[in-house]
Design an enzyme around this catalytic site. Structure first.
Site, PDB file in Angstrom:
ATOM      1  N   GLY A 231      48.002  29.970  45.505  1.00 37.05           N
ATOM      2  CA  GLY A 231      46.925  30.702  46.168  1.00 37.05           C
ATOM      3  C   GLY A 231      45.714  30.826  45.264  1.00 37.05           C
ATOM      4  O   GLY A 231      44.606  30.525  45.668  1.00 37.05           O
ATOM      5  N   GLY A 459      54.372  31.602  43.694  1.00 38.05           N
ATOM      6  CA  GLY A 459      54.748  30.556  42.758  1.00 38.05           C
ATOM      7  C   GLY A 459      54.797  31.078  41.336  1.00 38.05           C
ATOM      8  O   GLY A 459      55.046  30.337  40.385  1.00 38.05           O
ATOM      9  N   ASN A 592      60.396  37.647  32.194  1.00 37.86           N
ATOM     10  CA  ASN A 592      61.156  36.394  32.164  1.00 37.86           C
ATOM     11  C   ASN A 592      60.418  35.420  31.242  1.00 37.86           C
ATOM     12  O   ASN A 592      59.332  34.941  31.575  1.00 37.86           O
ATOM     13  CB  ASN A 592      61.248  35.824  33.592  1.00 37.86           C
ATOM     14  CG  ASN A 592      62.119  34.578  33.664  1.00 37.86           C
ATOM     15  OD1 ASN A 592      62.527  34.018  32.634  1.00 37.86           O
ATOM     16  ND2 ASN A 592      62.399  34.140  34.873  1.00 37.86           N
ATOM     17  N   GLY A 663      51.456  41.916  32.993  1.00 43.49           N
ATOM     18  CA  GLY A 663      51.210  40.788  33.909  1.00 43.49           C
ATOM     19  C   GLY A 663      50.626  39.594  33.191  1.00 43.49           C
ATOM     20  O   GLY A 663      50.028  39.713  32.124  1.00 43.49           O
ATOM     21  N   GLU A 666      46.861  35.326  35.204  1.00 42.40           N
ATOM     22  CA  GLU A 666      45.538  34.718  35.052  1.00 42.40           C
ATOM     23  C   GLU A 666      45.090  34.485  33.620  1.00 42.40           C
ATOM     24  O   GLU A 666      44.240  33.638  33.356  1.00 42.40           O
ATOM     25  CB  GLU A 666      44.515  35.586  35.800  1.00 42.40           C
ATOM     26  CG  GLU A 666      44.662  35.402  37.293  1.00 42.40           C
ATOM     27  CD  GLU A 666      44.103  36.544  38.108  1.00 42.40           C
ATOM     28  OE1 GLU A 666      42.957  36.461  38.536  1.00 42.40           O
ATOM     29  OE2 GLU A 666      44.836  37.534  38.338  1.00 42.40           O
TER      30      GLU A 666
HETATM   31 MO1  MOS Z   1      43.859  36.129  41.600  1.00 43.00          MO
HETATM   32  S1  MOS Z   1      42.044  35.126  41.507  1.00 43.00           S
HETATM   33  O1  MOS Z   1      43.424  37.747  41.699  1.00 43.00           O
HETATM   34  O2  MOS Z   1      44.735  35.554  42.905  1.00 43.00           O
END
Ligand code: MOS
Length: 700
Positions: A231, A459, A592, A663, A666
């Site tokens: 996405g 994913g 993980n 997280g 990104e």
């Molecule tokens: Mo991300 S660009 O917040 O799916």
């Protein structure tokens, strides 16, 4: 003691995906399903004078054709859709490839054939398709923040500096290019509401939004999105074709599917805006930064506002007494740009980390030392200390493992087999974000546990991470956990975006696991299983939620990293190859190790691709992207990518959430293109400031 967290576990959904058992949005088989094919404008600006659907209507298999003259009813949504202008709302055309109709037929091929038989007369107007000709204005507020910000006095800070950099950096328009094309099936059933099969990064919001668009209660809408084939930010909200599909299905009272072609996706499914960024840095001779000035231009579409917020990273990275940030936005006749993996942070770090490298060379200071020296312990816009920041460890561990001390001290100093060799590095960063999330946990008498939430996995590895956290908390093997995601009938799990799915659902999973044991009045999961066995009861079940609290008033949460790379350049043909890569990341607690490293690798691959080849140019005459599929839009293939080593450092960020997880979706892409360009300078002595670094720019 942690038994599972931080270990490497293979994807729970891996076998389903590689065997084709995983069902994606376009693949659901419904009786009486009909197909829509969108008709798109061939001009980029102007109006439709006349639209003739008579031939299309008569084509075999065609049920109906919608245009702006007979548009299906769409209610004004209360929540975000990607393109604010509702499809078919009038005869105006704002960009090439805009939806101007939809043909519905019994097969996809017949719908497509008829779509090309719709005849349109336009009254074209002058189009703006080059950013150099766009009108730029100060960008509006972005997520509540002013796009203009400053403290101190940048001009004074620059004047007080002994060494300076003042350069312009450019990045190109990029397309998301997810493997799974955009697709939707809307199954409208009059009494029971509507079921929508659509990949969405945010199931609960999607449910609310479609309810609004269709004018039905939220509980009448069900969203099914267990798998997403990538996405990257372009599957978080409904796009125009999906809005139209929902409205048209309601009108025809039949299940309707619309799949966009790759060509249609270039205009209708978002892109990353090009940017032009001016960075000015000043420093004293010892490398202390005295001023940072960052000016950004990005472009948006006439039909919505999207800002590529590059300056979000500037107050975060390096300490200064004088800072100035400015973002301007121009309007061009293009489809709506949108979030694309580290929107803002990625191009922002391209410019800043390139400029930092230039500053290091100008100062004759090692780029790692320059960064260590100027690291800031506080977020200079929020005025809050960073929580669990281990940026220095990223730099030091990376330097050590990469062997940075052996780096040639001058450019053009190393070659191998007639090719120039260069090393480069750059920092990486991305904020730690989280949202509220709810999770249901069920213990069954067969000794398994189920974790259920509407949160999802695009994913990234969320299925596996969710199972690992439940296994850890319940103290049972990962194999005994079944995870169900991506269905709006499950508790709201928040959004798979902003790298926040793990930070949002992990605390909720932990809480739900504890809750279910409490409910069963037992201390251990084994006791709960034994109780079920004895009583013959089917299951224990509990739902729990977690949400951010007051912590963001005390701390700034941010993840950190450093990339190190080697490039090999054949100057005679302008060929650039990336031959080595190391990324060191501080993301708080790793859930993980395997999928987290994969996330970083995915980001690095996307970043190398951006550095080397990704660009979408628009035809200046017709306004269409000159690229239109995965062959014409160049992006990295296996042969372009070296082995990528990933190391995690740092500590759990328990100020952020009980698991300490920040997280990882990104951060991997940020800084990558700068690391490559910095290595190119080291190899060739040539400073490239415009992405992508294509062969023409490398030829001597
Ligand atoms: Mo991300 S660009 O917040 O799916």
């Amino acid at each position: 003691m942690s038994q599972v967290l931080g270990k490497s576990v293979s994807r729970k959904d891996g076998i389903a995906k590689v065997t084709g058992a995983a069902t994606y949005s376009a693949e659901y088989q419904l009786p009486n399903l009909v197909h829509g094919y969108v008709v798109t404008s061939t001009i980029a600006s102007g109006e439709i004078c006349h639209i003739d659907t008579s031939e299309a209507q008569k084509t075999p298999g065609v049920l109906t054709v919608f245009t702006h003259l007979n548009a299906p009813k769409i209610f004004k949504p209360q929540s975000k859709i990607y393109e604010a202008r509702l499809p078919l709302s009038d005869n105006q055309v704002h960009y090439a490839g805009q939806i101007i109709g939809v043909v519905i037929a019994d097969t996809f091929e017949r719908a497509r054939d008829a779509a090309f038989r719709v005849k349109v007369d336009y009254n074209p107007q002058t189009l703006v398709i080059e950013s150099s000709k766009a009108n730029f204005k100060e960008a509006p507020r972005h997520f509540g923040e002013e796009m203009k910000f400053s403290f101190g006095d940048v001009d004074k800070g620059m004047a007080a500096s002994e060494v300076k950099v003042a350069q312009t950096y450019e990045s190109s328009t990029e397309l998301h290019s997810a493997m799974e094309p955009h697709a939707i099936i809307v199954d409208w059933h009059e009494s029971d509401g509507v079921t929508i099969y659509e990949h969405t990064q945010w199931v609960a919001a999607s449910q609310r939004t479609y309810a609004g668009l269709l004018g039905v209660p939220v509980e009448k809408v069900r969203i099914i999105s267990p798998y997403i084939g990538g996405g990257f930010g372009s599957k978080a909200f409904p796009w125009s074709h999906a809005v139209l599909c929902a409205a048209a299905a309601k009108e025809i009272k039949q299940p309707l599917k619309i799949v966009l072609s790759r060509r249609q996706m270039t205009a209708l499914a978002g892109h990353r805006s090009e940017t032009e960024q001016i960075i000015r840095l000043g420093a004293t001779a010892d490398g202390t930064i005295t001023a940072i000035d960052h000016e950004v231009k990005s472009v948006t579409s006439p039909v919505d506002v999207f800002i590529e917020a590059c300056t979000s990273i500037t107050p975060v990275m390096y300490k200064t007494d004088n800072l100035r940030l400015m973002q301007e936005l121009g309007v061009m006749n293009v489809g709506v740009p949108t979030f694309m993996r580290a929107p803002g942070e990625n191009p922002g770090m391209w410019a800043l980390e390139s400029a930092m490298d230039e500053l290091a060379w100008n100062l004759k200071i090692d780029p790692i030392e320059l960064r260590l020296k100027n690291e800031t312990k506080i977020h200079q816009r929020k005025n809050l200390p960073f929580s669990a920041k281990h940026f220095a460890d990223c730099l030091k561990v990376g330097s050590e493992k990469f062997g940075w001390k052996d780096r040639a001290k001058e450019p053009r100093a190393r070659s191998r087999d007639g090719k120039l060799i260069g090393w480069g590095m750059a920092a990486a960063t991305y904020p730690g974000l989280r949202s509220g999330a709810s999770v249901k946990v069920r213990l069954l008498k067969d000794g398994t546990a189920h974790v259920l939430t509407a949160g999802n996995d695009m994913g990234t590895g969320a299925y596996t991470a969710a199972a690992m956290v439940a296994a850890e908390t319940l103290q049972i093997p990962v194999e005994k956990i079944r995870v169900e995601l991506g269905d709006s009938r499950l508790p709201d799990g928040g959004m798979a975006g902003g790298s926040m799915m793990s930070a949002s659902i992990v605390p909720a999973i932990m809480a739900a696991c504890q809750e279910v044991l409490k409910l069963a009045e037992v201390k251990t999961t084994q006791e709960a299983f034994a109780l079920l066995e004895k009583s013959g009861g089917a299951a224990f079940e509990a739902t729990a939620s977690s949400a951010p609290g007051e912590e963001s008033k005390k701390f700034a949460f941010q993840s950190w990293g450093a990339h190190f790379c080697e490039v090999e350049i054949d100057e005679s043909i302008g060929r650039l190859r990336v031959t080595r890569w190391l990324s060191v990341m501080d993301i708080g607690q790793v859930i993980n190790a395997k999928t987290a490293a994969s996330q970083v690798r995915g980001g690095v691959i996307m970043g190398i691709s951006q550095a080397l080849m990704e660009e979408c140019q628009f035809d200046p005459n017709i306004g269409y992207p000159v690229v239109y599929d995965l062959a014409t839009y160049h992006y990295a293939a296996h042969a372009d990518i070296p082995r990528i080593d990933v190391i995690f450092v740092g500590t759990p960020d328990t100020n952020f959430n009980p698991a300490g997880v920040r997280g990882v979706g990104e951060i991997g892409i940020t800084g990558v293109s700068a690391a490559v360009a910095n290595a190119v300078y080291h190899a060739t002595g040539k400073r490239l400031r415009s992405l992508p670094l294509t062969p023409d720019k490398l030829l001597v």
